[in-house]
Design a protein around this motif. Structure first.
Motif, short mmCIF file in Angstrom:
data_model
loop_
_atom_site.label_atom_id
_atom_site.label_comp_id
_atom_site.label_asym_id
_atom_site.label_seq_id
_atom_site.Cartn_x
_atom_site.Cartn_y
_atom_site.Cartn_z
N TYR A 13 -16.58 10.30 3.31
CA TYR A 13 -15.79 10.97 4.34
C TYR A 13 -15.61 12.42 3.91
O TYR A 13 -15.18 12.69 2.79
CB TYR A 13 -14.40 10.33 4.45
N LEU A 15 -13.67 15.86 4.26
CA LEU A 15 -12.38 16.40 4.70
C LEU A 15 -12.35 17.87 4.33
O LEU A 15 -11.97 18.23 3.23
CB LEU A 15 -11.22 15.68 4.01
N VAL A 20 -14.50 12.20 0.23
CA VAL A 20 -14.10 10.94 -0.42
C VAL A 20 -15.30 10.00 -0.35
O VAL A 20 -15.81 9.71 0.72
CB VAL A 20 -12.90 10.29 0.33
N ALA A 22 -16.07 6.72 -0.33
CA ALA A 22 -15.31 5.47 -0.16
C ALA A 22 -16.13 4.23 -0.50
O ALA A 22 -15.60 3.25 -1.01
CB ALA A 22 -14.80 5.38 1.28
N PRO A 41 -7.96 -4.22 -3.88
CA PRO A 41 -6.73 -3.47 -3.66
C PRO A 41 -6.86 -2.44 -2.55
O PRO A 41 -7.97 -2.08 -2.15
CB PRO A 41 -6.49 -2.79 -5.01
N SER A 42 -5.73 -1.98 -2.06
CA SER A 42 -5.70 -0.96 -1.03
C SER A 42 -6.54 0.25 -1.46
O SER A 42 -6.47 0.69 -2.60
CB SER A 42 -4.24 -0.56 -0.80
N GLY A 43 -7.36 0.75 -0.55
CA GLY A 43 -8.15 1.93 -0.83
C GLY A 43 -9.52 1.66 -1.45
O GLY A 43 -10.28 2.60 -1.70
N CYS A 44 -9.86 0.39 -1.66
CA CYS A 44 -11.13 0.09 -2.34
C CYS A 44 -12.33 0.16 -1.39
O CYS A 44 -13.47 0.07 -1.84
CB CYS A 44 -11.07 -1.26 -3.05
N GLY A 45 -12.07 0.27 -0.08
CA GLY A 45 -13.19 0.43 0.86
C GLY A 45 -13.41 -0.74 1.80
O GLY A 45 -14.42 -0.78 2.52
N LYS A 46 -12.46 -1.68 1.87
CA LYS A 46 -12.64 -2.87 2.71
C LYS A 46 -12.83 -2.49 4.19
O LYS A 46 -13.77 -2.93 4.84
CB LYS A 46 -11.42 -3.81 2.59
N THR A 47 -11.89 -1.69 4.70
CA THR A 47 -11.96 -1.31 6.13
C THR A 47 -13.23 -0.52 6.41
O THR A 47 -13.88 -0.72 7.44
CB THR A 47 -10.71 -0.50 6.52
N THR A 48 -13.58 0.35 5.49
CA THR A 48 -14.79 1.17 5.68
C THR A 48 -16.02 0.28 5.83
O THR A 48 -16.86 0.48 6.73
CB THR A 48 -14.96 2.14 4.50
N1 LIG Z 1 -11.29 8.44 8.11
C1 LIG Z 1 -11.15 8.71 6.81
N2 LIG Z 1 -11.19 9.98 6.34
C2 LIG Z 1 -11.09 10.25 5.04
N3 LIG Z 1 -10.93 9.34 4.07
C3 LIG Z 1 -10.86 8.06 4.46
C4 LIG Z 1 -10.96 7.67 5.84
N4 LIG Z 1 -10.88 6.32 5.90
C5 LIG Z 1 -10.72 5.89 4.64
N5 LIG Z 1 -10.71 6.92 3.77
C6 LIG Z 1 -10.61 6.82 2.30
O1 LIG Z 1 -11.65 5.97 1.86
C7 LIG Z 1 -11.18 5.09 0.84
C8 LIG Z 1 -11.35 3.65 1.29
O2 LIG Z 1 -10.49 3.41 2.38
P1 LIG Z 1 -10.44 2.02 3.18
O3 LIG Z 1 -11.82 1.63 3.53
O4 LIG Z 1 -9.49 2.20 4.27
O5 LIG Z 1 -9.87 1.03 2.06
P2 LIG Z 1 -9.09 -0.36 2.22
O6 LIG Z 1 -9.35 -0.86 3.59
O7 LIG Z 1 -9.69 -1.23 1.15
O8 LIG Z 1 -7.64 -0.09 1.96
C9 LIG Z 1 -9.73 5.48 0.57
O9 LIG Z 1 -9.73 6.41 -0.51
C10 LIG Z 1 -9.32 6.16 1.85
O10 LIG Z 1 -8.31 7.10 1.63
#
Ligand SMILES: Nc1ncnc2c1ncn2[C@@H]1O[C@H](COP(=O)(O)OP(=O)(O)O)[C@@H](O)[C@H]1O
Ligand SMILES: [Mg+2]
Length: 232
Positions: A13, A15, A20, A22, A41-48
């Motif tokens: 990502y 910015l 980042v 991810a 854990p939170s922030g590890c990239g699951k949603t991505t």
């Molecule tokens: N749209 C975005 N822009 C910038 N950074 C992002 C964005 N979405 C996620 N991140 C960053 O990417 C990393 C992984 O995020 P995310 O996939 O949401 O993790 P999780 O779902 O495991 O909590 C984190 O450091 C988060 O801050």
């Protein structure tokens, strides 16, 4: 053939001047009929990762294949069609429409896909029964508990008979017992109706619900528990 195939997938990502990283080289294969959990854990990239599999986002590098098709290069409208026809989504915050009844919420993706009224009634009847909400058909989301709302969301994710259901932290807003009930519903639908599920969680206590567990840390796969089924 695998339903989902990630090969050395990266997501960066940007910015402004910084970026980042991810997801850092994830390779993963999911076969039809599996129930896979992505844990970390939170922030590890699951949603991505789930967003790339679900054609909501594209990888920066590497390939994401869905049903053999490289979905990293779909146009926006092709991606939208893919999401509507082939993938069901369940979100942490349920995302139900407050003014619609349980039945209408579940039927909504069928309306968008142009299904007839009769098809809508048959499918919603079946799905309300499958998630145990038949008696709540006319209720509005505001009249339901969190666990019931999430079961509506699961039924809604299934109405267009998707190839895959993606659930991003479906239990995060629920207490652990209710979360367990919701995962039981997913496990039953996986077993009885052959629905392929991939769900994420940061809660290691609910791992026993998954057929296979992919452990993610800092954007890389740290380990996998459970066998990948043989190709049939
Ligand atoms: N749209 C975005 N822009 C910038 N950074 C992002 C964005 N979405 C996620 N991140 C960053 O990417 C990393 C992984 O995020 P995310 O996939 O949401 O993790 P999780 O779902 O495991 O909590 C984190 O450091 C988060 O801050
Ligand atoms: Mg997330």
């Amino acid at each position: 053939m695998s339903l989902v195939h990630l090969a050395d997938v990266h997501k960066e990502y940007r910015l402004g001047a910084t970026s980042v990283h991810a997801v850092r080289g994830v390779s993963l294969e999911i076969r039809e009929g599996e129930l896979v959990s992505i844990v970390g854990p939170s922030g590890c990239g699951k949603t991505t990762i789930l967003n790339m599999i679900g054609c909501i986002d594209r990888p920066t590098r590497g390939t994401v294949r869905f049903d053999g098709q490289d979905v990293g290069h779909l146009s926006d409208s092709q991606a939208a069609q893919m999401r509507l026809r082939s993938i069901g989504f369940v979100f942490q915050s349920f995302n139900l429409v407050p003014v619609l009844s349980v039945r209408e919420n579940i039927a909504l993706p069928m309306v968008l896909a142009g299904a007839s009224k009769r098809e809508r009634r048959e499918t919603t009847d079946h799905l309300m029964d499958a998630v145990g909400l038949t008696e709540f058909a006319a209720h509005k989301p505001g009249e339901l508990s969190g666990g019931q709302r999430q079961r509506v969301a699961i039924a809604r994710a299934l109405v267009n008979s998707p190839r895959l259901v993606i659930a991003d932290e479906p239990t995060a807003n629920l207490d652990s017992e209710t979360g367990g009930d919701v995962l039981d519903v997913m496990r039953r639908l996986n077993r009885d109706e052959g629905v392929t599920f991939i769900f994420s969680t940061h809660d290691e206590k609910i791992l026993r619900y998954a057929g296979r567990i992919v452990k993610l840390r800092d954007g890389v796969v740290e380990g996998v528990d459970g066998e990948q089924p043989e190709c049939t």
